[in-house]
Design a protein around this motif. Structure first.
Motif, short mmCIF file in Angstrom:
data_model
loop_
_atom_site.label_atom_id
_atom_site.label_comp_id
_atom_site.label_asym_id
_atom_site.label_seq_id
_atom_site.Cartn_x
_atom_site.Cartn_y
_atom_site.Cartn_z
N LYS A 118 4.36 -7.38 10.15
CA LYS A 118 3.88 -7.67 11.50
C LYS A 118 2.41 -7.29 11.64
O LYS A 118 1.61 -8.03 12.22
N HIS A 119 2.06 -6.12 11.08
CA HIS A 119 0.67 -5.68 11.13
C HIS A 119 -0.22 -6.67 10.37
O HIS A 119 -1.30 -7.05 10.85
N TRP A 120 0.23 -7.12 9.20
CA TRP A 120 -0.54 -8.07 8.39
C TRP A 120 -0.78 -9.36 9.15
O TRP A 120 -1.87 -9.92 9.15
N LYS A 121 0.28 -9.84 9.83
CA LYS A 121 0.17 -11.11 10.56
C LYS A 121 -0.69 -10.98 11.82
O LYS A 121 -1.40 -11.91 12.20
N SER A 122 -0.63 -9.84 12.49
CA SER A 122 -1.35 -9.70 13.75
C SER A 122 -2.80 -9.28 13.56
O SER A 122 -3.66 -9.61 14.37
N ASN A 123 -3.09 -8.54 12.47
CA ASN A 123 -4.46 -8.08 12.25
C ASN A 123 -4.67 -7.90 10.74
O ASN A 123 -4.64 -6.79 10.23
N GLU A 124 -4.89 -9.01 10.06
CA GLU A 124 -4.99 -8.98 8.60
C GLU A 124 -6.14 -8.11 8.11
O GLU A 124 -6.01 -7.39 7.12
N VAL A 125 -7.27 -8.15 8.80
CA VAL A 125 -8.43 -7.34 8.38
C VAL A 125 -8.07 -5.87 8.38
O VAL A 125 -8.33 -5.15 7.41
N GLU A 126 -7.44 -5.41 9.45
CA GLU A 126 -7.04 -4.00 9.53
C GLU A 126 -5.95 -3.68 8.50
O GLU A 126 -5.98 -2.61 7.87
N ALA A 127 -5.04 -4.59 8.30
CA ALA A 127 -3.97 -4.37 7.32
C ALA A 127 -4.53 -4.28 5.90
O ALA A 127 -4.07 -3.45 5.10
N VAL A 128 -5.52 -5.10 5.59
CA VAL A 128 -6.16 -5.03 4.27
C VAL A 128 -6.84 -3.68 4.09
O VAL A 128 -6.76 -3.06 3.02
N GLU A 129 -7.51 -3.20 5.14
CA GLU A 129 -8.16 -1.89 5.06
C GLU A 129 -7.13 -0.78 4.85
O GLU A 129 -7.37 0.15 4.08
N THR A 130 -5.98 -0.89 5.51
CA THR A 130 -4.91 0.09 5.31
C THR A 130 -4.40 0.02 3.86
O THR A 130 -4.19 1.05 3.22
N ALA A 131 -4.23 -1.19 3.34
CA ALA A 131 -3.79 -1.35 1.95
C ALA A 131 -4.79 -0.73 0.98
O ALA A 131 -4.41 -0.07 0.01
N LYS A 132 -6.08 -0.91 1.26
CA LYS A 132 -7.12 -0.31 0.41
C LYS A 132 -7.02 1.21 0.45
O LYS A 132 -7.11 1.88 -0.58
N GLU A 133 -6.83 1.75 1.64
CA GLU A 133 -6.74 3.20 1.79
C GLU A 133 -5.49 3.74 1.09
O GLU A 133 -5.55 4.75 0.39
N TRP A 134 -4.36 3.10 1.29
CA TRP A 134 -3.12 3.56 0.63
C TRP A 134 -3.27 3.47 -0.89
O TRP A 134 -2.78 4.33 -1.61
N THR A 135 -3.92 2.43 -1.37
CA THR A 135 -4.14 2.29 -2.80
C THR A 135 -5.00 3.44 -3.31
O THR A 135 -4.70 4.05 -4.34
N ARG A 136 -6.05 3.74 -2.58
CA ARG A 136 -6.94 4.85 -2.97
C ARG A 136 -6.16 6.16 -3.00
O ARG A 136 -6.29 6.95 -3.92
N LEU A 137 -5.30 6.37 -2.00
CA LEU A 137 -4.57 7.63 -1.90
C LEU A 137 -3.37 7.74 -2.84
O LEU A 137 -3.11 8.81 -3.40
N TYR A 138 -2.63 6.65 -3.00
CA TYR A 138 -1.34 6.74 -3.67
C TYR A 138 -1.19 5.97 -4.97
O TYR A 138 -0.27 6.24 -5.74
N ALA A 139 -2.05 5.00 -5.23
CA ALA A 139 -1.81 4.15 -6.40
C ALA A 139 -2.93 4.15 -7.42
O ALA A 139 -2.86 3.43 -8.38
N SER A 140 -3.95 4.91 -7.19
CA SER A 140 -5.07 4.88 -8.11
C SER A 140 -4.77 5.73 -9.34
O SER A 140 -4.58 6.93 -9.23
N GLY A 141 -4.74 5.07 -10.48
CA GLY A 141 -4.57 5.79 -11.74
C GLY A 141 -5.92 6.23 -12.26
O GLY A 141 -6.96 5.80 -11.79
#
Length: 142
Positions: A118-141
């Motif tokens: 829902k977040h992605w569909k309603s505000n993709e720009v913000e959702a992409v920024e959240t994905a970038k942040e989560w990647t930085r915090l949780y998925a960066s090897g």
């Protein structure tokens, strides 16, 4: 890489992964148990994951690739070939390339999390920024 307990197909696919790696993907079996793979996928260009290494641990059992990742809150992904579209004809390489493609083009119409979709569909720009942040915090090897 001789392991008499492994099916010949897994040995053959593993040898191919090591000798002909897929672009942006590194996959190698664990030394302790060759059914466990350590996978690193480079975040695809122009995706929220660009510039990061996504670390995946997978376990092969009866040619089924079960995936655990550090993406999102639950550490799971929604990919049809890992659910209802699974086929024994799929190779490990194909599954890993599909995961890499999913990182480039997420599908909010088939989500693991309804709230994130829902977040992605309603505000993709913000959702992409959240994905970038989560990647930085949780998925960066490293």
């Amino acid at each position: 890489m001789a392991n008499s307990n492994l099916p010949r197909r897994i040995i053959k696919e593993t040898q191919r992964l090591l000798s002909e790696p897929a672009p942006g993907i590194s996959a190698s079996p664990s030394e302790e148990n060759m059914r466990y793979f350590n996978v690193m996928i480079l975040g695809p260009t122009q995706s929220p994951y660009e510039g990061n290494k996504i670390i995946i641990f997978s376990y092969l059992n009866k040619f089924l690739l079960c995936i655990e990742t550090y993406l999102g809150l639950l550490g799971r992904i929604c990919l049809d070939i890992l659910k209802d579209k699974w086929s024994p004809a799929l190779q490990i390489r194909t599954v890993l390339l599909s995961i890499q493609a999913l990182l480039s083009a997420p599908n909010p119409d088939d989500p693991l999390s309804e709230n994130i979709a829902k977040h992605w569909k309603s505000n993709e720009v913000e959702a992409v920024e959240t994905a970038k942040e989560w990647t930085r915090l949780y998925a960066s090897g490293t």
